[in-house]
Design an enzyme around this catalytic site. Structure first.
Site, PDB file in Angstrom:
ATOM      1  N   ASP A   1      27.151  91.908 -27.463  1.00 33.54           N
ATOM      2  CA  ASP A   1      28.054  91.038 -26.710  1.00 33.54           C
ATOM      3  C   ASP A   1      27.820  89.570 -27.076  1.00 33.54           C
ATOM      4  OD1 ASP A   1      29.630  89.920 -24.755  1.00 33.54           O
ATOM      5  OD2 ASP A   1      28.782  91.085 -23.110  1.00 33.54           O
ATOM      6  N   ASP A  30      37.332  90.514 -20.137  1.00 34.54           N
ATOM      7  CA  ASP A  30      36.920  91.621 -19.268  1.00 34.54           C
ATOM      8  C   ASP A  30      38.066  92.166 -18.416  1.00 34.54           C
ATOM      9  OD1 ASP A  30      34.527  90.963 -20.331  1.00 34.54           O
ATOM     10  OD2 ASP A  30      33.484  90.700 -18.415  1.00 34.54           O
TER      11      ASP A  30
HETATM   12  C1  GLA Z   1      30.563  90.434 -20.743  1.00 34.95           C
HETATM   13  C2  GLA Z   1      31.188  91.723 -21.248  1.00 34.95           C
HETATM   14  C3  GLA Z   1      31.185  92.750 -20.133  1.00 34.95           C
HETATM   15  C4  GLA Z   1      29.758  92.981 -19.658  1.00 34.95           C
HETATM   16  C5  GLA Z   1      29.145  91.671 -19.223  1.00 34.95           C
HETATM   17  C6  GLA Z   1      27.662  91.815 -18.927  1.00 34.95           C
HETATM   18  O1  GLA Z   1      31.342  89.832 -19.755  1.00 34.95           O
HETATM   19  O2  GLA Z   1      32.488  91.500 -21.711  1.00 34.95           O
HETATM   20  O3  GLA Z   1      31.754  93.960 -20.575  1.00 34.95           O
HETATM   21  O4  GLA Z   1      29.022  93.552 -20.706  1.00 34.95           O
HETATM   22  O5  GLA Z   1      29.267  90.684 -20.233  1.00 34.95           O
HETATM   23  O6  GLA Z   1      27.057  90.609 -18.600  1.00 34.95           O
END
Ligand code: GLA
Length: 521
Positions: free
Chosen positions: A283, A343
């Site tokens: 990520d 997200d």
């Molecule tokens: C980001 C990702 C999410 C999750 C969060 C965790 O926002 O896009 O899917 O993994 O981090 O902190």
């Protein structure tokens, strides 16, 4: 004792405070009033807020005190937000920060009590319970992100041969976020088997953010108190006939502020392999403070190479929110799936917006390399059953990864019937992985289809409006020529024979009708 003395604490003299300020010339510029009254809390601070699992969340701020007034900034990654309404009186500190996010404005309130050379603080994010922590002085250098690492020269990495059909499993984030722990992961693995989900194809149990502790003396990553033994946990999940996934970031910290892989890429890949992990979600997050978006490909290539060399097949899931047109290079860094959006959340508007934007990039999907419009929200309670059926149907039509994001140990029958609809899952898992296409588009009434490996066609009628409506299509528009057709309704589980050039059906508000149409010669 004067209030300023109290604030400064016994060992911070006026001269020391002046030295701190002199070391920060940029911020001193244009601040003659402060130079005249330099004492107090002026300078850089790091706030350490315990996460409750043995780790601390760090944040930085810079204060300028002038009498009872505090100004300065709070540093969020490479974003500085100005402090407003700042004051200090009798050792009581308060200030706030305003965040403008899309159409929303959020406030974070900082309150504190000076305690010797530290400040005991409470940070209250609007609408959330406050966090406590201790702020101590730090240097400007400590607040700066590290220098970028040398990046590999671009080359096309080999395909790792994994996930020829979209990965299916579960991920901890949507339901549990920072509350996930070893016990929850075990109970979800148990439930994946007991509920029958593993029988219909769900396989990966993926731990998302907040498992990390820190690094030992050899730089090896460790789990935190919530995850005392990562290898034992992986063994447990494997003993259930399932696979297990882990999470990190190419930056120094994950999105939740936990230890990540910056400068430890090869070492971490080896550690995951030694523990027995089968899947990595990587990520971007704090890497954005160090690298440019156009560095994403080499940054992801670095971990891609590390995974190929770690001695264990590990699915590589890129999470950088669809930036830098990742669908064009994700497979070249040995990526198996790449997020295409920010997200998801458990609201119709967000799911609808993300899901229906995916058609434009469908032609990048192919076996082993998948667009990822984010994890499922089915069963989390924010949408009704028609909406969740739309969520499932759309993700399956798109050949998206199916990563359940709910608590598998407490599912209603309705949730089970949606997540475990074998006929809809078969569309997702169709080995031909042809791109889904949008055909008609009458306002928010839509028809989309996908050709399947056996010559049949999946056709979905989506009603994105607020009321039930009739949606129709000319069969020729979805590439169906036969005169007699068999239409299998994948949610009603019944088959009817249809004829004629045109088909139409009633579809509930925010709902879907999904057919598998076979031509009878
Ligand atoms: C980001 C990702 C999410 C999750 C969060 C965790 O926002 O896009 O899917 O993994 O981090 O902190």
């Amino acid at each position: 004792m004067k209030p300023e003395d109290f604030i400064l604490g016994p060992r911070v003299t006026r001269r020391a405070a002046l030295r701190t300020l002199a070391a920060t010339p940029i911020l001193l510029m244009g601040a003659p009033a402060l130079a005249a009254d330099p004492a107090g809390l002026s300078g850089y601070w790091v706030l350490l807020a315990p996460n409750g699992d043995g780790t601390y969340r760090k944040s930085y701020f810079y204060l300028q005190q002038s009498g009872q007034t505090l100004t300065g900034k709070v540093m969020f990654g490479n974003r500085d937000l100005p402090i407003s309404n700042g004051s200090v009186q009798n050792g009581k500190v308060r200030f706030e920060v305003v965040i403008h996010y899309r159409t929303e404005t959020r406030r974070i309130n900082y309150t504190g009590q000076v305690n010797g050379e530290k400040i005991d603080m409470k940070v209250a994010f609007q609408g959330r319970s406050p966090r406590t922590g201790t702020a101590q002085r730090t240097t400007r250098e400590a607040t700066l992100p590290p220098k970028p690492l040398p990046l590999p020269e671009l080359r096309d990495l080999p395909d790792n041969g994994l996930v020829r059909t979209p990965p299916m499993g579960w991920n901890s984030w949507n339901k549990f976020a920072g509350r996930v722990d070893d016990q929850i992961v075990r109970s979800v693995a148990d439930a994946m088997v007991a509920s029958g989900m593993s029988k219909v194809g769900y396989e990966y149990i993926n731990i998302d953010d907040t498992w990390q502790g820190g690094r030992d003396s050899k730089g090896r990553i460790t789990g935190n108190k919530k995850f005392p033994d990562m290898k034992a946990l992986a063994d447990y999940v494997h003993s259930k006939g399932l696979k297990i996934g882990i999470y990190s970031s190419p930056g120094p910290l994950t999105c939740a502020g936990y230890e990540a892989s910056f400068g430890h890429e090869e070492q971490d890949a080896k550690t995951y392999a030694e523990w027995g992990f089968d899947y990595l979600k990587y990520d971007w997050c704090s890497a954005g403070n160090i690298y440019k978006d156009t560095d994403m490909r080499p940054v992801y290539q670095k971990m891609g190479e590390a995974l190929l060399n770690c001695g264990r097949p590990i699915v590589y899931s890129l999470c950088q929110y669809g930036r830098d047109d990742v669908w064009g290079w994700g497979a070249k860094v040995s990526g198996n799936l790449w997020r295409t959006t920010g997200d998801i959340n458990d609201h119709w508007e967000r799911m609808d917006d993300i899901g229906f934007r995916q058609f434009a990039i469908q032609h990048y999907v192919r076996p082993g390399h998948w667009n990822d419009p984010d994890m499922l929200e089915i069963g989390n309670g924010g949408m009704n059953s028609d909406e969740y059926r739309t969520h499932m149907s759309l993700w399956c039509l798109l050949a998206a990864p199916l990563l359940a994001g709910n608590d598998l140990s407490s599912m209603t029958e309705d949730t089970k019937s949606i997540l475990m609809n074998r006929e809809v899952i078969a569309i997702d898992q169709d080995p031909a992985a042809q791109p889904a296409q949008l055909v008609t588009y009458v306002g928010k009434l839509m028809v989309a289809y996908r050709k399947l490996h056996d010559g049949s066609t999946a056709v979905a009628f989506f009603n994105r409006t607020e009321k039930e409506d009739e949606i129709g299509v000319e069969w020729s528009a979805v590439g169906i020529e036969g005169k007699t057709l068999q239409a299998r309704d994948l949610w009603k589980h019944d088959t009817t024979e249809v004829s004629g050039h045109h088909y139409s059906t009633k579809v509930p508000a925010h709902g879907v009708v999904m057919l598998k149409v076979t031509e009878k010669m």
